[in-house]
Design a protein around this motif. Structure first.
Motif, PDB file in Angstrom:
ATOM      1  N   UNK A   1     -16.413  37.184  34.405  1.00 25.65           N
ATOM      2  CA  UNK A   1     -15.236  37.748  33.731  1.00 25.65           C
ATOM      3  C   UNK A   1     -14.049  36.800  33.864  1.00 25.65           C
ATOM      4  N   UNK A   2     -13.266  36.745  32.815  1.00 21.57           N
ATOM      5  CA  UNK A   2     -12.072  35.911  32.842  1.00 21.57           C
ATOM      6  C   UNK A   2     -10.993  36.584  33.676  1.00 21.57           C
ATOM      7  N   UNK A   3      -9.969  35.837  34.119  1.00 24.39           N
ATOM      8  CA  UNK A   3      -8.885  36.464  34.885  1.00 24.39           C
ATOM      9  C   UNK A   3      -8.193  37.594  34.131  1.00 24.39           C
ATOM     10  N   UNK A   4      -8.058  37.459  32.806  1.00 23.95           N
ATOM     11  CA  UNK A   4      -7.412  38.532  32.037  1.00 23.95           C
ATOM     12  C   UNK A   4      -8.269  39.790  32.033  1.00 23.95           C
TER      13      UNK A   4
ATOM     14  N   UNK B   1      -9.147  45.269  33.940  1.00 24.04           N
ATOM     15  CA  UNK B   1     -10.011  46.249  34.608  1.00 24.04           C
ATOM     16  C   UNK B   1      -9.346  46.798  35.865  1.00 24.04           C
ATOM     17  N   UNK B   2      -8.633  45.939  36.606  1.00 29.18           N
ATOM     18  CA  UNK B   2      -7.939  46.401  37.813  1.00 29.18           C
ATOM     19  C   UNK B   2      -6.794  47.333  37.459  1.00 29.18           C
ATOM     20  N   UNK B   3      -6.098  47.062  36.355  1.00 31.79           N
ATOM     21  CA  UNK B   3      -5.005  47.968  35.934  1.00 31.79           C
ATOM     22  C   UNK B   3      -5.545  49.360  35.639  1.00 31.79           C
ATOM     23  N   UNK B   4      -6.659  49.417  34.913  1.00 30.63           N
ATOM     24  CA  UNK B   4      -7.223  50.719  34.562  1.00 30.63           C
ATOM     25  C   UNK B   4      -7.740  51.466  35.792  1.00 30.63           C
ATOM     26  N   UNK B   5      -8.334  50.720  36.714  1.00 29.71           N
ATOM     27  CA  UNK B   5      -8.926  51.380  37.883  1.00 29.71           C
ATOM     28  C   UNK B   5      -7.880  51.877  38.867  1.00 29.71           C
ATOM     29  N   UNK B   6      -6.727  51.194  38.935  1.00 38.95           N
ATOM     30  CA  UNK B   6      -5.688  51.555  39.922  1.00 38.95           C
ATOM     31  C   UNK B   6      -4.476  52.189  39.269  1.00 38.95           C
ATOM     32  N   UNK B   7      -4.629  52.703  38.076  1.00 41.03           N
ATOM     33  CA  UNK B   7      -3.458  53.265  37.393  1.00 41.03           C
ATOM     34  C   UNK B   7      -2.878  54.460  38.139  1.00 41.03           C
TER      35      UNK B   7
ATOM     36  N   UNK C   1     -13.024  38.323  47.505  1.00 42.69           N
ATOM     37  CA  UNK C   1     -11.782  38.621  48.224  1.00 42.69           C
ATOM     38  C   UNK C   1     -10.584  37.828  47.718  1.00 42.69           C
ATOM     39  N   UNK C   2     -10.800  36.548  47.310  1.00 46.66           N
ATOM     40  CA  UNK C   2      -9.679  35.745  46.808  1.00 46.66           C
ATOM     41  C   UNK C   2      -9.134  36.342  45.507  1.00 46.66           C
ATOM     42  N   UNK C   3     -10.035  36.723  44.585  1.00 47.35           N
ATOM     43  CA  UNK C   3      -9.575  37.357  43.345  1.00 47.35           C
ATOM     44  C   UNK C   3      -8.904  38.696  43.623  1.00 47.35           C
ATOM     45  N   UNK C   4      -9.414  39.433  44.614  1.00 48.74           N
ATOM     46  CA  UNK C   4      -8.816  40.728  44.948  1.00 48.74           C
ATOM     47  C   UNK C   4      -7.401  40.564  45.463  1.00 48.74           C
ATOM     48  N   UNK C   5      -7.158  39.542  46.280  1.00 45.73           N
ATOM     49  CA  UNK C   5      -5.793  39.304  46.764  1.00 45.73           C
ATOM     50  C   UNK C   5      -4.859  38.928  45.626  1.00 45.73           C
ATOM     51  N   UNK C   6      -5.348  38.090  44.706  1.00 49.26           N
ATOM     52  CA  UNK C   6      -4.522  37.703  43.563  1.00 49.26           C
ATOM     53  C   UNK C   6      -4.200  38.911  42.681  1.00 49.26           C
ATOM     54  N   UNK C   7      -5.205  39.774  42.447  1.00 47.64           N
ATOM     55  CA  UNK C   7      -4.956  40.978  41.651  1.00 47.64           C
ATOM     56  C   UNK C   7      -3.988  41.920  42.354  1.00 47.64           C
TER      57      UNK C   7
ATOM     58  N   UNK D   1      -1.519  41.113  44.438  1.00 48.97           N
ATOM     59  CA  UNK D   1      -0.158  40.595  44.321  1.00 48.97           C
ATOM     60  C   UNK D   1       0.390  40.803  42.918  1.00 48.97           C
ATOM     61  N   UNK D   2      -0.462  40.595  41.896  1.00 47.11           N
ATOM     62  CA  UNK D   2       0.001  40.766  40.513  1.00 47.11           C
ATOM     63  C   UNK D   2       0.346  42.217  40.225  1.00 47.11           C
ATOM     64  N   UNK D   3      -0.496  43.147  40.648  1.00 48.93           N
ATOM     65  CA  UNK D   3      -0.230  44.572  40.396  1.00 48.93           C
ATOM     66  C   UNK D   3       0.991  45.068  41.148  1.00 48.93           C
ATOM     67  N   UNK D   4       1.167  44.589  42.389  1.00 48.16           N
ATOM     68  CA  UNK D   4       2.361  44.971  43.134  1.00 48.16           C
ATOM     69  C   UNK D   4       3.636  44.425  42.481  1.00 48.16           C
TER      70      UNK D   4
END
Length: 296
Positions: free
Chosen positions: A243-246, A251-257, A277-283, A285-288
């Motif tokens: 999956x691409x970063x976008x 998907x993270x936005x929808x799951x943590x809405x 874990x690296x992608x999870x940390x980046x997601x 920070x972006x969502x916060x």
């Protein structure tokens, strides 16, 4: 922070002043006791430094040392404090010590008490040499325990490391099954047919070469569910589309809405969208950052 440091400095200075005044009061009594046990003017002047000075040294060693060495320093501090208290008490009970009119070597009227007090007063300098040297040696050889810095990202603890070692597939490849190959039947010669039928000349039959039959191992199909036996090699894993970063962010936005801010952690996002874990940390920070921008 600066105010706290100034308060600590003022407290230390006040303690030094109080200790200095207390030493001056004790110095007068210890000097007179030293003269009574036969010390000259110079020795009597230095005698208070021997007793009260070792108390200060033991106090500093108590703050530096640890374990059994600290207990030893506390015992030295307590012993010399009690000895100084006893000599100051005797100085107050015997007025003759103030004007040096007391007999030489006489600190009490009762002989056993006088012997004990003289032994105490004369043994303190020797004890200061022994205990003072021991405390200095312990302080010089003391090695403080290293202070470990706290680990960053406490939420990514040993549970993340444990989850990394798991296989992506719940079923592993089964062991090969040995096929049950049945042998071919052998030709049986019947004896009475040979004797009943007269022998006739047979035409020559051309022999045809027979190729050996290949035995193929057929794996039997098993209807029993297969269990995971440990680590699965990369070749046996089910390919997962990248999956691409976008796409991951969407998907993270929808799951943590509907998640609260306290639940928005890297470990929770990693489990929800199944990423590294690296992608999870980046997601995270972006969502916060997006939530913080919306809150403003």
């Amino acid at each position: 922070m600066n105010l706290h440091r100034k308060g600590r400095t003022a407290l230390v200075l006040a303690l030094v002043v109080v200790v200095g005044m207390a030493f001056r009061v004790s110095w007068n009594a210890l000097r007179d006791v030293a003269r009574a046990i036969g010390a000259d003017a110079t020795a009597a002047t230095l005698y208070p430094f021997v007793v009260d000075g070792l108390m200060a040294l033991a106090l500093i060693a108590t703050l530096v040392l640890a374990g059994r060495d600290r207990t030893f320093a506390l015992r030295v501090l307590a012993a010399y404090t009690i000895a100084s208290l006893v000599l100051n008490y005797v100085h107050g009970l015997v007025p003759e010590l103030h004007d040096r009119s007391v007999d030489w070597g006489r600190l009490a009227d009762w002989d056993p008490a006088n012997w004990a007090l003289v032994l105490l007063a004369t043994s303190l300098p020797v004890g200061s040499i022994y205990f003072g040297s021991d405390l200095v040696a312990k302080v010089l050889h003391h090695r403080p325990a290293p202070i470990t810095a706290p680990t960053a990202n406490a939420e990514e603890s040993t549970e993340t490391v444990r989850n990394r070692s798991r296989a992506d597939l719940a079923v592993s490849t089964p062991a090969s099954i040995t096929p049950n190959v049945r042998p071919l039947p052998r030709a049986v010669a019947v004896g009475f047919l040979k004797s009943a039928i007269p022998a006739k000349p047979h035409p020559a039959i051309e022999s045809i070469p027979v190729q050996p039959i290949e035995r193929r191992a057929v794996a039997a199909e098993s209807t029993r569910p297969r269990r995971a036996t440990g680590h699965v090699p990369e070749a046996a894993r089910t390919p997962r589309p990248k999956r691409t970063p976008d796409e991951l962010l969407d998907q993270a936005r929808k799951a943590t809405a509907d998640w609260p801010d306290a639940r928005l952690t890297a470990e929770g996002i990693r489990r929800e969208v199944r990423t590294s874990p690296a992608n999870a940390r980046s997601l995270r920070d972006t969502l916060r950052g997006e939530r913080g921008a919306l809150a403003v």
